[in-house]
Design a protein around this motif. Structure first.
Motif, PDB file in Angstrom:
ATOM      1  N   SER A 133     119.679 -42.060 -11.961  1.00  0.00           N
ATOM      2  CA  SER A 133     118.517 -41.665 -11.168  1.00  0.00           C
ATOM      3  C   SER A 133     118.532 -40.162 -10.933  1.00  0.00           C
ATOM      4  CB  SER A 133     118.494 -42.397  -9.817  1.00  0.00           C
ATOM      5  OG  SER A 133     119.616 -42.058  -9.037  1.00  0.00           O
ATOM      6  N   GLY A 134     117.391 -39.646 -10.533  1.00  0.00           N
ATOM      7  CA  GLY A 134     117.272 -38.219 -10.264  1.00  0.00           C
ATOM      8  C   GLY A 134     115.823 -37.843 -10.095  1.00  0.00           C
ATOM      9  N   ASN A 135     115.542 -36.568 -10.135  1.00  0.00           N
ATOM     10  CA  ASN A 135     114.181 -36.071  -9.967  1.00  0.00           C
ATOM     11  C   ASN A 135     113.779 -35.168 -11.116  1.00  0.00           C
ATOM     12  OD1 ASN A 135     113.516 -37.173  -7.308  1.00  0.00           O
ATOM     13  ND2 ASN A 135     115.079 -35.775  -6.529  1.00  0.00           N
ATOM     14  N   ILE A 136     112.637 -35.457 -11.708  1.00  0.00           N
ATOM     15  CA  ILE A 136     112.025 -34.524 -12.641  1.00  0.00           C
ATOM     16  C   ILE A 136     111.375 -33.433 -11.799  1.00  0.00           C
ATOM     17  CG2 ILE A 136     110.223 -34.224 -14.380  1.00  0.00           C
ATOM     18  CD1 ILE A 136     110.642 -37.154 -15.157  1.00  0.00           C
ATOM     19  N   THR A 137     111.689 -32.175 -12.095  1.00  0.00           N
ATOM     20  CA  THR A 137     111.192 -31.057 -11.304  1.00  0.00           C
ATOM     21  C   THR A 137     110.109 -30.301 -12.053  1.00  0.00           C
ATOM     22  OG1 THR A 137     113.347 -30.801 -10.230  1.00  0.00           O
ATOM     23  CG2 THR A 137     111.844 -28.937 -10.114  1.00  0.00           C
ATOM     24  N   LEU A 138     109.025 -29.978 -11.339  1.00  0.00           N
ATOM     25  CA  LEU A 138     107.929 -29.198 -11.896  1.00  0.00           C
ATOM     26  C   LEU A 138     107.867 -27.885 -11.117  1.00  0.00           C
ATOM     27  CD1 LEU A 138     106.999 -32.421 -11.712  1.00  0.00           C
ATOM     28  CD2 LEU A 138     104.994 -31.530 -12.867  1.00  0.00           C
ATOM     29  N   ALA A 139     107.931 -26.758 -11.826  1.00  0.00           N
ATOM     30  CA  ALA A 139     107.982 -25.465 -11.148  1.00  0.00           C
ATOM     31  C   ALA A 139     107.176 -24.412 -11.898  1.00  0.00           C
ATOM     32  CB  ALA A 139     109.431 -24.995 -10.998  1.00  0.00           C
ATOM     33  N   SER A 140     106.632 -23.467 -11.145  1.00  0.00           N
ATOM     34  CA  SER A 140     105.939 -22.313 -11.718  1.00  0.00           C
ATOM     35  C   SER A 140     105.996 -21.191 -10.686  1.00  0.00           C
ATOM     36  CB  SER A 140     104.489 -22.651 -12.064  1.00  0.00           C
ATOM     37  OG  SER A 140     103.861 -21.566 -12.748  1.00  0.00           O
ATOM     38  N   THR A 141     106.015 -19.960 -11.141  1.00  0.00           N
ATOM     39  CA  THR A 141     106.139 -18.809 -10.258  1.00  0.00           C
ATOM     40  C   THR A 141     105.097 -18.826  -9.136  1.00  0.00           C
ATOM     41  OG1 THR A 141     106.972 -17.475 -12.092  1.00  0.00           O
ATOM     42  CG2 THR A 141     106.153 -16.294 -10.168  1.00  0.00           C
ATOM     43  N   GLY A 142     105.564 -18.736  -7.904  1.00  0.00           N
ATOM     44  CA  GLY A 142     104.671 -18.661  -6.755  1.00  0.00           C
ATOM     45  C   GLY A 142     104.153 -19.985  -6.250  1.00  0.00           C
ATOM     46  N   ALA A 143     104.412 -21.076  -6.963  1.00  0.00           N
ATOM     47  CA  ALA A 143     103.911 -22.396  -6.570  1.00  0.00           C
ATOM     48  C   ALA A 143     105.008 -23.204  -5.901  1.00  0.00           C
ATOM     49  CB  ALA A 143     103.384 -23.154  -7.785  1.00  0.00           C
TER      50      ALA A 143
END
Length: 208
Positions: A150-160
């Motif tokens: 198990s775990g977390n898929i991470t979504l990231a972008s600068t400033g968000a």
């Protein structure tokens, strides 16, 4: 603000002997200001003095935002050494200034097509700041260890603000990888043991 730390809508500078010592005043756009152009006048006033003003203008840009749905994916199953069937989730972004980077946790992998290649991360490039709603596929990787993953898929972008999609699943050992031993000393099975493990009493395996 007089100290570039504590800000308010007005500021009073005390006079001494009719004079106000030259001082630096800091001005900024308030966090509550709506997106778009903003302008106005900074007014300086004192009793019986001619009011002065400083023209101010600026722009408030929209904050980058990331969307992901659903918030979790569960029930992935796979045999040790094989990848699971993939499941889709949807991602998007608005007012982005950089790529939307999607990263899978250990034991999982993702793809933008649902077909090979799957990888540990994926970059989606915005068009005019936008990543339209897009399907991304996740699955248990063939390299995932036996047991619960198990775990977390991470979504990231600068400033968000980053978003996460929780994933969970189970990797099982193939049936033929397990044997049970009859223990002649205790007169009972010693329990399921991984194939190739030491024979508890040396009399060989018995297939379950």
């Amino acid at each position: 603000s007089s100290d570039n730390s504590t800000f308010s809508s007005n500021l009073t500078l005390a006079q001494t002997g009719g004079n106000v010592t030259a001082a630096t005043v800091f001005v900024r756009i308030a966090a509550t200001t709506s997106v778009g152009s903003v302008s106005g006048n900074l007014t300086l006033a004192s009793t019986n003095a001619t009011t002065q003003s400083v023209s101010l203008n600026g722009t408030v840009a929209a904050r980058p935002a990331i969307m992901a749905s659903p918030a979790s994916l569960s029930g992935f199953t796979a045999s040790l050494g094989s990848a699971s069937t993939a499941s889709a989730f949807f991602v998007g972004g608005t007012d982005l200034t950089a790529n939307l980077t999607i990263t899978a946790p250990a034991g999982f992998e993702i793809s933008g097509t649902g077909d090979v290649p799957f990888a540990s991360s994926l970059d989606l490039a915005p068009l005019n700041g936008t990543v339209a709603s897009t399907s991304v596929y996740a699955r248990l990787a063939a390299s995932a260890p036996a047991g619960s993953n198990s775990g977390n898929i991470t979504l990231a972008s600068t400033g968000a603000t980053s978003q996460q999609v929780a994933v969970s699943g189970t990797v099982t050992l193939p049936y033929e990888d397990w044997v049970a031993y009859w223990n002649t000393q205790t007169g009972s099975f010693s329990g399921a043991t991984a194939l190739g493990s030491a024979d508890p009493d040396g009399d060989g395996p018995m297939e379950p």
